[in-house]
Each structure stands twice: as C-alpha cells, then as structure tokens.
Design an enzyme around this catalytic site. Structure first.
Site: not given
Length: 263
Positions: A215, A224
């Site tokens: 995170e 991502h």
C-alpha cells in the site's frame, strides 16, 4: 381469458431466467455476477478503447494483466483469481486522485498512524509500518518521518466498512486495504480493513508488513504490477518473512519516479 393471459405474462420473468451472455463461458449466474462486479471495480475502462460498457473488453484487459490467454470469456482460472484477497485499488486505470505519475516533491515525507488494529500491539504496528517504509527508502532518495499530531503527507489507519473516502471496506476477505497516490487531501493516505485478521508473521492472519509495503508503494505513486513476484502485484500471497523483499520490478518502478538512492 385476458386475465389469465395477463397473469401468465406477469409470472414469465420470474419463471424464466435470461440466458447468460457468451462471455460468461458456461460459468454459473453467481459467478457471472461476481465477475461483473470485480471487473467494474478493478478494470473501470479498457485502457485502449475506453469502452466502459464492454465486459468482453474488461475481461481481455484482466487476462492481459494476469498473463492469461486473451479470449474475452470467463473461465475457472479467472474466477480463482477474483476470489483471492487483494488490494482495493484498480489494476488498469488512473487509480490515483491525480493522473500523470504523481509523486512527492519534498525529500522528506511525513506519516502519521491515526488508528490501530486490535490484532497487534500499537508498538508492533509502528515497527512494521516503519519497516515497510524502510523497504522503499533503501532504493530512493526520500526520507520518511513519523509525526504524532497534525496533518501528515501519509495518514495511516485501520477502519471498518464505510470510513469517509467513498471506498468502503467489505468485511473479512476480498479487499484487504487501499491507498491513494501522492497529493493533497486523501493523497498518500493508506487504510487497512480492520475486519481482517492482521499478523506480524508469527501467527495466522494477513501479514501486515506485506500489505503495508504494497500500500505504501501506492502512497509513493506506484500502480499495480503484473509481475507475480512483485510487491505491487494486486493479489495477496502468504510468503516467507525471511525472504520478503522488493522485486527488481518494484525497484525499477520506484526509481523511475524518484531516482536512485545516492549514499
């Protein structure tokens, strides 16, 4: 006669289910519904066509991301991936509040831990978060400073359900956490789902170090990665704590934003 016909028409929709589209690939109706919800959340648009209405395009985008055969049809392998616990940020989208590769411009980035999980002591959470920051600090010319009051660049906390950012958590399983890219307001903030069972690796549960490192990668500006060995891969896998480290893909991504660390 007319009344009987009207009753029959009224009952027809409840008695006959509409056939699933070809893209469902023979999967069940609940699986198809789950797939639609997943694709809407994590693949908001096809990155090339911006075709917001095409489930087939979203399926192809997901298959491309996870290095699967690109068929545009649902199958058991895709369902398996969809059922894994994961980060709440999209895989293909301008997930952040601000597009165009946002990053922190200050060399010192502050953070504050606003709330804690009941699963670990506050001291242990502090240690794991600091270690997660250290994973990134080793590769880039940034320093991270924890503050205890006021507004920090990165505000960190544990919460349940709706918690004020339009991205409510969903209870145990599925979405574990989410974070926002650098910027004012919510930018950089990191939230963990308190309905999960959190662990420091010494007991059963979601390893907080793994989740926090992932995170905080978002908090620094990374999206991502489709590399399954990368920390920034969207789904959670329980790995050996001793071997946990950033992959080359993670390092190249963060250094592209901030440059290499000079010692």
């Amino acid at each position: 006669m007319q009344l009987a016909l009207l009753c029959a028409v009224c009952l027809l929709p409840g008695g006959l289910a509409l056939p699933l589209p070809l893209e469902a690939g023979g999967m069940s109706e609940p699986q198809w519904k789950q797939a639609q919800d997943y694709l809407e959340r994590f693949y908001p648009y096809d990155s090339k066509t911006r075709d917001v209405n095409s489930i087939e395009a979203k399926l192809k985008e997901m298959q491309k991301f996870f290095h699967l055969p690109i068929t545009g049809m649902l199958n058991s392998r895709i369902i398996e991936i969809m059922q894994k616990p994961r980060c709440g940020m999209p895989d293909v989208a301008e997930y952040s509040l601000f597009p165009n590769s946002p990053k922190w411009t200050s060399k010192v980035v502050t953070y504050r831990i606003l709330s804690y999980t009941r699963d670990l002591s506050p001291l242990r959470v502090n240690q794991l978060v600091a270690k997660a920051f250290e994973m990134w600090k080793k590769e880039i010319p940034l320093h991270f400073k924890r503050i205890h009051r006021g507004i920090a660049d990165i505000m960190i906390g544990f919460a349940r359900g709706a918690h004020g950012d339009s991205y409510p958590f969903d209870g145990p399983g599925n979405i574990l956490a989410h974070a926002f890219a650098p910027g004012p307001g919510l930018g950089g903030d990191t939230h963990f789902d308190e309905d999960e069972r959190w662990s420091d690796g010494s007991s059963i549960g979601i390893n907080l170090l793994y989740a926090a490192t992932h995170e905080l990668g978002h908090s620094l500006g990374l999206g991502h990665s489709s590399d399954p060995n990368a920390v920034m891969y969207p789904t959670y896998e329980d790995k050996d704590s001793e071997d946990f480290k950033l992959s080359q893909d993670d390092i190249e991504g963060i250094q592209k934003l901030y440059g290499e660390r000079g010692d």
